[in-house]
Design a protein around this motif. Sequence first.
Motif, PDB file in Angstrom:
ATOM      1  N   TYR A 147      10.585  82.510   3.096  1.00 51.98           N
ATOM      2  CA  TYR A 147      10.186  83.331   4.517  1.00 51.98           C
ATOM      3  C   TYR A 147      11.145  81.542   5.393  1.00 51.98           C
ATOM      4  O   TYR A 147      11.692  81.289   5.553  1.00 51.98           O
ATOM      5  CB  TYR A 147       8.868  82.776   4.730  1.00 51.98           C
ATOM      6  CG  TYR A 147       7.538  83.426   4.365  1.00 51.98           C
ATOM      7  CD1 TYR A 147       7.628  84.886   5.035  1.00 51.98           C
ATOM      8  CD2 TYR A 147       7.549  83.247   2.903  1.00 51.98           C
ATOM      9  CE1 TYR A 147       6.448  85.883   3.967  1.00 51.98           C
ATOM     10  CE2 TYR A 147       6.656  84.461   2.195  1.00 51.98           C
ATOM     11  CZ  TYR A 147       5.931  85.641   2.656  1.00 51.98           C
ATOM     12  OH  TYR A 147       5.194  85.959   2.230  1.00 51.98           O
ATOM     13  N   GLN A 179      13.662  76.730   6.296  1.00 50.71           N
ATOM     14  CA  GLN A 179      12.663  75.965   4.780  1.00 50.71           C
ATOM     15  C   GLN A 179      13.196  75.485   4.057  1.00 50.71           C
ATOM     16  O   GLN A 179      12.996  76.564   3.083  1.00 50.71           O
ATOM     17  CB  GLN A 179      11.612  75.586   5.727  1.00 50.71           C
ATOM     18  CG  GLN A 179      10.851  74.178   4.964  1.00 50.71           C
ATOM     19  CD  GLN A 179      10.467  73.440   5.544  1.00 50.71           C
ATOM     20  OE1 GLN A 179       9.919  73.475   6.569  1.00 50.71           O
ATOM     21  NE2 GLN A 179      11.291  72.214   5.514  1.00 50.71           N
ATOM     22  N   ASN A 196       9.261  93.073   8.503  1.00 49.81           N
ATOM     23  CA  ASN A 196      10.203  91.015   8.238  1.00 49.81           C
ATOM     24  C   ASN A 196      11.047  91.663   7.399  1.00 49.81           C
ATOM     25  O   ASN A 196      11.516  90.203   6.345  1.00 49.81           O
ATOM     26  CB  ASN A 196       8.688  90.907   7.721  1.00 49.81           C
ATOM     27  CG  ASN A 196       7.786  91.016   6.817  1.00 49.81           C
ATOM     28  OD1 ASN A 196       8.631  91.519   5.608  1.00 49.81           O
ATOM     29  ND2 ASN A 196       6.327  90.955   6.728  1.00 49.81           N
ATOM     30  N   MET A 235       7.064  74.763   6.443  1.00 52.62           N
ATOM     31  CA  MET A 235       7.158  75.784   7.549  1.00 52.62           C
ATOM     32  C   MET A 235       6.596  76.582   6.566  1.00 52.62           C
ATOM     33  O   MET A 235       6.329  77.589   7.120  1.00 52.62           O
ATOM     34  CB  MET A 235       8.713  75.904   7.749  1.00 52.62           C
ATOM     35  CG  MET A 235       9.191  77.402   8.651  1.00 52.62           C
ATOM     36  SD  MET A 235       9.424  76.658   9.961  1.00 52.62           S
ATOM     37  CE  MET A 235      11.429  76.570   9.901  1.00 52.62           C
ATOM     38  N   ASN A 236       7.350  77.182   5.808  1.00 49.42           N
ATOM     39  CA  ASN A 236       7.140  78.378   4.734  1.00 49.42           C
ATOM     40  C   ASN A 236       5.213  78.522   4.709  1.00 49.42           C
ATOM     41  O   ASN A 236       5.669  79.788   5.053  1.00 49.42           O
ATOM     42  CB  ASN A 236       7.410  78.177   3.384  1.00 49.42           C
ATOM     43  CG  ASN A 236       9.024  78.322   2.466  1.00 49.42           C
ATOM     44  OD1 ASN A 236       9.315  79.289   4.455  1.00 49.42           O
ATOM     45  ND2 ASN A 236       9.985  77.825   2.083  1.00 49.42           N
ATOM     46  N   ILE A 279       5.032  80.130   8.056  1.00 46.70           N
ATOM     47  CA  ILE A 279       5.234  81.640   8.774  1.00 46.70           C
ATOM     48  C   ILE A 279       4.391  82.503   7.997  1.00 46.70           C
ATOM     49  O   ILE A 279       4.188  83.610   8.174  1.00 46.70           O
ATOM     50  CB  ILE A 279       6.869  81.681   8.018  1.00 46.70           C
ATOM     51  CG1 ILE A 279       7.488  80.981   9.096  1.00 46.70           C
ATOM     52  CG2 ILE A 279       7.687  82.775   8.481  1.00 46.70           C
ATOM     53  CD1 ILE A 279       8.958  79.874   9.057  1.00 46.70           C
ATOM     54  N   ARG A 280       4.580  82.096   6.081  1.00 41.77           N
ATOM     55  CA  ARG A 280       3.616  83.742   5.811  1.00 41.77           C
ATOM     56  C   ARG A 280       2.435  83.700   6.259  1.00 41.77           C
ATOM     57  O   ARG A 280       1.956  84.745   6.126  1.00 41.77           O
ATOM     58  CB  ARG A 280       3.691  83.402   4.151  1.00 41.77           C
ATOM     59  CG  ARG A 280       2.825  83.844   3.145  1.00 41.77           C
ATOM     60  CD  ARG A 280       3.335  83.537   1.703  1.00 41.77           C
ATOM     61  NE  ARG A 280       2.136  82.050   2.098  1.00 41.77           N
ATOM     62  CZ  ARG A 280       2.844  81.092   1.291  1.00 41.77           C
ATOM     63  NH1 ARG A 280       4.291  81.008   1.209  1.00 41.77           N
ATOM     64  NH2 ARG A 280       2.806  79.876   0.648  1.00 41.77           N
ATOM     65  N   ILE A 286       3.126  86.074   8.928  1.00 34.13           N
ATOM     66  CA  ILE A 286       3.165  87.455   8.567  1.00 34.13           C
ATOM     67  C   ILE A 286       2.473  88.112   8.146  1.00 34.13           C
ATOM     68  O   ILE A 286       2.248  89.097   8.461  1.00 34.13           O
ATOM     69  CB  ILE A 286       4.442  87.348   7.829  1.00 34.13           C
ATOM     70  CG1 ILE A 286       5.828  87.109   8.819  1.00 34.13           C
ATOM     71  CG2 ILE A 286       5.196  88.669   7.023  1.00 34.13           C
ATOM     72  CD1 ILE A 286       7.016  86.372   7.734  1.00 34.13           C
ATOM     73  N   MET A 322       5.460  82.265  16.473  1.00 32.77           N
ATOM     74  CA  MET A 322       5.967  80.794  15.109  1.00 32.77           C
ATOM     75  C   MET A 322       5.626  79.669  15.818  1.00 32.77           C
ATOM     76  O   MET A 322       5.967  78.808  15.280  1.00 32.77           O
ATOM     77  CB  MET A 322       6.898  80.640  15.376  1.00 32.77           C
ATOM     78  CG  MET A 322       7.677  81.862  14.586  1.00 32.77           C
ATOM     79  SD  MET A 322       7.751  81.465  12.603  1.00 32.77           S
ATOM     80  CE  MET A 322       8.418  82.586  12.237  1.00 32.77           C
TER      81      MET A 322
END
Lengths: 405, 275
Positions: free
Chosen positions: A99, A168, A195, B1-2, B5-6, B9, B136
């Motif tokens: 991501y 990241q 996405n 962050m992953n 963000i996941r 999403i 975000m």
Amino acid sequence: MGLLRISWRNLWRNRRRTAITMAAVALNAIILITTYSLMDGMLRQTVLNATELVTGEAQIHSPGYLSDRSIYKTLENPQAILQTLREQSISAAPRAYGYGLVSRGTKSAGALFWGVQPEREKTTFDLPTHLAEGSFLSPNPQKGIVLGKKLARSLNARLGAEIVLLVQAADGSLGNELFTVTGILKSVGEGIDRNAAIIHLEDYRHLFVLPAGVHEIAVNTGGRVSLDKLSAILPRLVPDSEVKTWRQLLPALSDMLQLSGASMSLFGAIFFAAAGLGVMNTMLMTTYERSHEFGLLKALGTSPWRIVRDVAFEAWLMAAVSTVFAVILGVAATLALQEYGLDTSALAGETTIAGVVFDPVWRAALSIEAVAAPVVIMWIVCVLAALYPAAMSARLDPVKSMHRV
Amino acid sequence: MNDYIRKIISGKRKVGSKHVHSFGRRAILIFLPLAIFILLGAHPVRGETLTADDILNKVDDLYRGTSSYGMMTMEVVTAHWKRTLSLEFWSKGKDKSLIRILSPLKEKGTATLRAGNEIWNYLPKVNRVIKLPSSMMSASWMGSHFTNDDLVKESRFTDDYSCQITFQGPRKGENIIELSCIPKPDAPVVWGKVAIDVRHSDYLPIVMHYYDEKLRPARDMTFSQFKKMSGRTLPAVLTLVPIDKPQEKTVVIYDKITFDLSLNDDVFSIRNLQK
């Protein structure tokens, strides 16, 4: 062969009535043949869209990857796995996911990056040709990126646009790179449209600092290996992995297909019942008209069983003649629908169900089952419908029925 | 962050927007030097009995209209990696701040500008400035356990939360006051409850416990190493631990901090961000 001749003659004693009934039976059978073929066409197309495009018939992941999509849950040594699969003539493509953020000018959006091997995707899946604009990634890593339709729109990105990728990385650092848009996908499904950002696996490794391993190996044999067989052999070929078939990966779609199968059966049952009632009505009328005749036959010593047989045979004969026409016309209509299809774009545009895109041109798929099943079931229904009038005739009292005349 | 963000999403997490404010997140702002200053600048008047709102309002009032500059070290420990970043920061008023990475080398020069509700990042490697999308806001900032929204929060927390003193007395060898804050009806906040322990002597914070909507503990922020910097007593170390991943943490250490400088607004411009 007296039976056939007698039955045939009996059928045409009242031409108009028999013709109307036969037309009704034939029409029902034609509708069933074309509807089944259309449904079959849609189901096949859906399964193809679901599997050939991108999902594959089955996918291999590291255990637990699907539940949290952690970048750290990788399949080690994908090359060895691919080699093993190739030895079994199973075509597959490796993918790594991560991501991050894509940005262009003042626009930016969250994205799911796919690291793919373009050549393998091309030989295994249809996605590389499913482009609205541009071309898929080149075989060598050149920092090209293919964007989902809605993602491209939200970034206002055209072909050749420069996109900033911010992620990241697996080591905790910030990965950022400039990529160039080489292609924009056609609509695939909500998730991918919104996405998906597809890049070369080597570019991915550099960006995400993930030197080895992939997250997914998608398998597509184009139907050469059955799902059952795949789910049996894949876990053996790839130990320490989690194997899921598309039915498990796309449960909503799988359920939908089963549901539409069930609704087709219900739909068919209604048509068969209608046709059966029509036949029953005709046979009741003809046997009623001929009750003196049946009385005479019985007086002459004809067994009730034989009367039942004669009437049932008449019904079958009627059904058989009707279905001959039905097959000719139904197959012709199906072939036309297979060739030209129904253009539903004016009605629905591009439809997505359970994340799978439906081609706006709806094509039928002709199969032996779709023709044979309505024909055989129609015969059975007609014969069953004739049993009641047949039994009535067989039970006639010879004296009473002859007296009435 | 992953993770964040996941979640965004997949839609599992509320998408942050400029309307979503929370005391919790805003309280994290404390990790920004100026917010710290507020908390630390709250000099209690001896003998005066302060209500919970008084204590928190003092904090808010002192927070407004100040500036700061300093250096800090941020240590991020996750299950898979551990890294240390050296950061330089500037802040002015309640809504302007700039943070620049000095090391490690790979990220050197990467900078985050917060202006009002917007966050901009400068990426020296590709020489581009990108604006963070509002979706975000709840994503991690620079890989830490802080979110971007933690940087942006600016409303008064007594507006969003009803606070009460729920405990006074010794706890873990320290005489403390415990403030429990519950969001007011319709307050646009993400936390279900925030509990703050402050020292009775000077109202400096010791620990903040964050609870989610179902009142399950979500994260703890601990303040430690109180020392005098730039004329004020401050906790020099902040430790943020997510409750669901106790082996992970983000530690912020203030190496140097100066208050009340005269900073030009140009410092907080996109042009300056790229320098």
